[in-house]
Motif scaffolding. Structure first.
Motif, mmCIF file in Angstrom:
data_model
loop_
_atom_site.group_PDB
_atom_site.id
_atom_site.type_symbol
_atom_site.label_atom_id
_atom_site.label_comp_id
_atom_site.label_asym_id
_atom_site.label_seq_id
_atom_site.Cartn_x
_atom_site.Cartn_y
_atom_site.Cartn_z
ATOM 1 N N GLY A 35 -32.049 30.230 69.531
ATOM 2 C CA GLY A 35 -33.059 31.088 68.924
ATOM 3 C C GLY A 35 -34.389 30.381 68.843
ATOM 4 O O GLY A 35 -34.456 29.155 68.738
ATOM 5 N N CYS A 50 -33.628 35.487 70.585
ATOM 6 C CA CYS A 50 -32.327 34.826 70.645
ATOM 7 C C CYS A 50 -31.686 35.137 72.002
ATOM 8 O O CYS A 50 -31.838 36.255 72.526
ATOM 9 N N CYS A 103 -26.290 34.098 66.998
ATOM 10 C CA CYS A 103 -27.693 33.700 66.924
ATOM 11 C C CYS A 103 -27.922 32.834 65.692
ATOM 12 O O CYS A 103 -27.407 33.132 64.612
#
Length: 122
Positions: A35, A50, A103
């Motif tokens: 990310g 992400c 993420c």
């Protein structure tokens, strides 16, 4: 020793382009979701993009959708954030992060970089 190092920040004019890089060492980046986050002065940190570890699926914040592109080069153990059509409101410190399985979030990540400054100003 593990490291996650951003580079590529700088001062650009509105409408210009920058590409940020995030190089990993000491761990295999391909195993992780990556990310990109940013924090502007006086504002909360936000996630801007992400990319998944397996299928390369990407997600973006509405504020950057259509202008920013997150990619990864697993052979180079590096992630990138291509930033086009930059605006003054994109000015911030940009950070990359990695998390196994999903993420990364601000308080939920395995690796976090030191940040690189992006300034968009005429």
């Amino acid at each position: 020793q593990t490291q996650f190092v951003e580079s590529g920040g700088g001062l650009v004019q509105p409408g210009e382009t920058l590409r940020l890089s995030c190089a990993a060492s000491g761990f295999t980046l391909s195993w992780y979701f990556i990310g990109w986050f940013r924090q502007a002065p006086g504002k909360e940190r936000e996630e801007v993009a992400c990319v998944a570890s397996s299928d390369g699926r990407t997600t973006y914040a509405d504020s950057v959708k259509g202008r920013f592109t997150i990619t990864r080069d697993n052979a180079k153990n590096t992630a990138y954030l291509q930033m086009n059509s930059l605006k003054p409101e994109d000015t911030a410190i940009y950070y990359c992060a990695a998390r196994f399985g999903n993420c990364p979030q601000q308080n939920l990540h395995d690796y976090w970089g030191q940040g690189t400054q992006v300034t968009v100003s005429s």
